[in-house]
Design a protein around this motif. Structure first.
Motif, PDB file in Angstrom:
ATOM      1  N   HIS A 156      -6.432  -6.368  -0.301  1.00  0.00           N
ATOM      2  CA  HIS A 156      -5.377  -5.353  -0.281  1.00  0.00           C
ATOM      3  C   HIS A 156      -4.129  -5.787   0.470  1.00  0.00           C
ATOM      4  N   VAL A 157      -4.201  -6.853   1.245  1.00  0.00           N
ATOM      5  CA  VAL A 157      -3.066  -7.260   2.096  1.00  0.00           C
ATOM      6  C   VAL A 157      -2.736  -8.737   1.869  1.00  0.00           C
ATOM      7  N   PRO A 158      -2.178  -9.078   0.720  1.00  0.00           N
ATOM      8  CA  PRO A 158      -1.892 -10.488   0.438  1.00  0.00           C
ATOM      9  C   PRO A 158      -0.945 -11.121   1.452  1.00  0.00           C
ATOM     10  N   GLN A 159      -0.114 -10.317   2.108  1.00  0.00           N
ATOM     11  CA  GLN A 159       0.809 -10.884   3.102  1.00  0.00           C
ATOM     12  C   GLN A 159       0.067 -11.418   4.319  1.00  0.00           C
ATOM     13  N   HIS A 172      16.447  -5.837  -4.437  1.00  0.00           N
ATOM     14  CA  HIS A 172      15.197  -6.337  -5.004  1.00  0.00           C
ATOM     15  C   HIS A 172      14.053  -5.509  -4.435  1.00  0.00           C
ATOM     16  N   LEU A 173      12.971  -5.385  -5.189  1.00  0.00           N
ATOM     17  CA  LEU A 173      11.820  -4.610  -4.752  1.00  0.00           C
ATOM     18  C   LEU A 173      10.552  -5.416  -5.005  1.00  0.00           C
ATOM     19  N   ALA A 174       9.788  -5.667  -3.947  1.00  0.00           N
ATOM     20  CA  ALA A 174       8.495  -6.350  -4.065  1.00  0.00           C
ATOM     21  C   ALA A 174       7.398  -5.390  -3.637  1.00  0.00           C
ATOM     22  N   LEU A 175       6.412  -5.219  -4.469  1.00  0.00           N
ATOM     23  CA  LEU A 175       5.305  -4.301  -4.230  1.00  0.00           C
ATOM     24  C   LEU A 175       4.019  -5.109  -4.116  1.00  0.00           C
ATOM     25  N   LEU A 176       3.430  -5.094  -2.932  1.00  0.00           N
ATOM     26  CA  LEU A 176       2.206  -5.846  -2.670  1.00  0.00           C
ATOM     27  C   LEU A 176       1.041  -4.871  -2.582  1.00  0.00           C
ATOM     28  N   ASP A 177       0.201  -4.884  -3.595  1.00  0.00           N
ATOM     29  CA  ASP A 177      -0.929  -3.953  -3.676  1.00  0.00           C
ATOM     30  C   ASP A 177      -0.488  -2.533  -3.314  1.00  0.00           C
ATOM     31  N   SER A 188       0.831  -1.197   0.000  1.00  0.00           N
ATOM     32  CA  SER A 188       0.000   0.000   0.000  1.00  0.00           C
ATOM     33  C   SER A 188       0.874   1.259   0.000  1.00  0.00           C
ATOM     34  N   MET A 189       0.679   2.163   0.962  1.00  0.00           N
ATOM     35  CA  MET A 189       1.528   3.347   1.069  1.00  0.00           C
ATOM     36  C   MET A 189       2.994   2.957   1.194  1.00  0.00           C
ATOM     37  N   GLY A 190       3.270   1.851   1.874  1.00  0.00           N
ATOM     38  CA  GLY A 190       4.640   1.379   2.008  1.00  0.00           C
ATOM     39  C   GLY A 190       5.249   0.981   0.682  1.00  0.00           C
ATOM     40  N   GLY A 191       4.422   0.538  -0.265  1.00  0.00           N
ATOM     41  CA  GLY A 191       4.913   0.261  -1.604  1.00  0.00           C
ATOM     42  C   GLY A 191       5.332   1.532  -2.309  1.00  0.00           C
ATOM     43  N   MET A 192       4.524   2.573  -2.177  1.00  0.00           N
ATOM     44  CA  MET A 192       4.870   3.869  -2.762  1.00  0.00           C
ATOM     45  C   MET A 192       6.179   4.392  -2.180  1.00  0.00           C
TER      46      MET A 192
END
Length: 294
Positions: A274-277, A122-127, A103-107
């Protein structure tokens, strides 16, 4: 109440122009830093982190205004928390990291990776929060963010949402919003989240901190050209995952971001929010370990 010990985490603080809380989940190997979203905390990662510690040292940071990193007069906007992440990686980790942002943490993770390309492996973006231009928004979510933008209205909405509502009900309401099926989230996470709410009850400035962050996310999401430019400067391998039942960031917005970045690996999960983790932690762990093995 369930504590971090349940998931192998240890609560720590770093002085980064004020106390910044993070959780060290332990593990050996290259470091992974987990960055939560708007209204989230280190608890968003408790189900995922144990699957990563066999190959990585895993840290989850609480951004300013969230979790146990109290505002204490600090700005909680996206740019300010991106600078906090810069300091955290440099001063606490001290070596290049794999970033995982939701979410905002991905941004915020995108902005960090664009600014410090040599420091992100490496960069992983979850929703992640991505530009929303042309996307059809969930009416309830759109109405809430519209009120957040109005002086006085946002504070009134936050106060009303808590009035006479038990911590358990507050947690369940959030989970029902962010999950496609909130019943998959274990009771231990609910109990820990209730405990965190109670810990934060007497902390001044939390509503203002949340609203400043929410408004900042909206500004960044609507400034599509600038945000897409930051994405194009990311040099690390990127994995972008999105739930097709995400009510906060429509999957069509993630699809648009993926089209603009064809080198990114992109995956849509059916029946996930919104939170696949939290919803499919084992699957996400498998994807992350494959990413960092490259």
């Amino acid at each position: 109440m369930t504590t971090l010990d349940h998931w192998g985490g240890t609560s720590r603080y770093a002085d980064l122009d004020g106390p910044v809380h993070y959780v060290d989940f332990g593990g050996d190997g290259p470091p992974v830093v987990l960055v939560h979203g708007l209204g989230g905390s280190h608890l968003n990662w408790c189900l995922l982190a144990p699957h990563l510690v066999g190959r990585h040292r895993v840290l989850a940071v609480d951004l300013a205004g969230f979790g146990l990193t109290h505002p204490e007069g600090r700005s909680t906007t996206v740019p300010s928390n991106a600078r906090l992440l810069d300091r955290f990686v440099a001063d606490v980790v001290g070596e290049p990291v794999a970033l995982v942002g939701n979410s905002m943490g991905g941004m915020i993770s995108v902005l960090h990776a664009a600014r410090r390309p040599a420091g992100v492996t490496h960069l992983a973006l979850l929703d992640p929060a991505v530009p929303l231009l042309g996307a059809r928004l969930d009416p309830q979510v759109a109405a809430a963010f519209a009120l957040y933008s109005l002086p006085g209205a946002g504070r009134w909405l936050l106060e009303r949402s808590r009035r006479g509502v038990s911590p358990r009900r507050q947690v369940k309401r959030v989970l029902n919003l962010v999950c496609a099926n909130s019943k998959v989230v274990p009771e231990e996470v609910v109990l820990a989240s209730m405990n965190l709410i109670e810990q934060r009850e007497e902390i001044p400035g939390l509503d203002e901190a949340f609203l400043a962050a929410a408004r900042s996310v909206v500004r960044a999401s609507t400034a599509g050209r600038r945000y897409y430019a930051a994405m194009s400067r990311v040099k690390a391998p990127v994995y972008l995952a999105h739930g097709d039942r995400d009510r906060l960031v429509p999957v069509t917005a993630a699809e648009a971001a993926a089209r603009r970045n064809p080198s990114w690996e992109f995956e849509v999960f059916e029946g996930v929010g919104h939170v696949p983790q939290l919803e499919i932690p084992e699957v996400i762990a498998e994807r992350l370990l494959a990413l960092t093995a490259r």
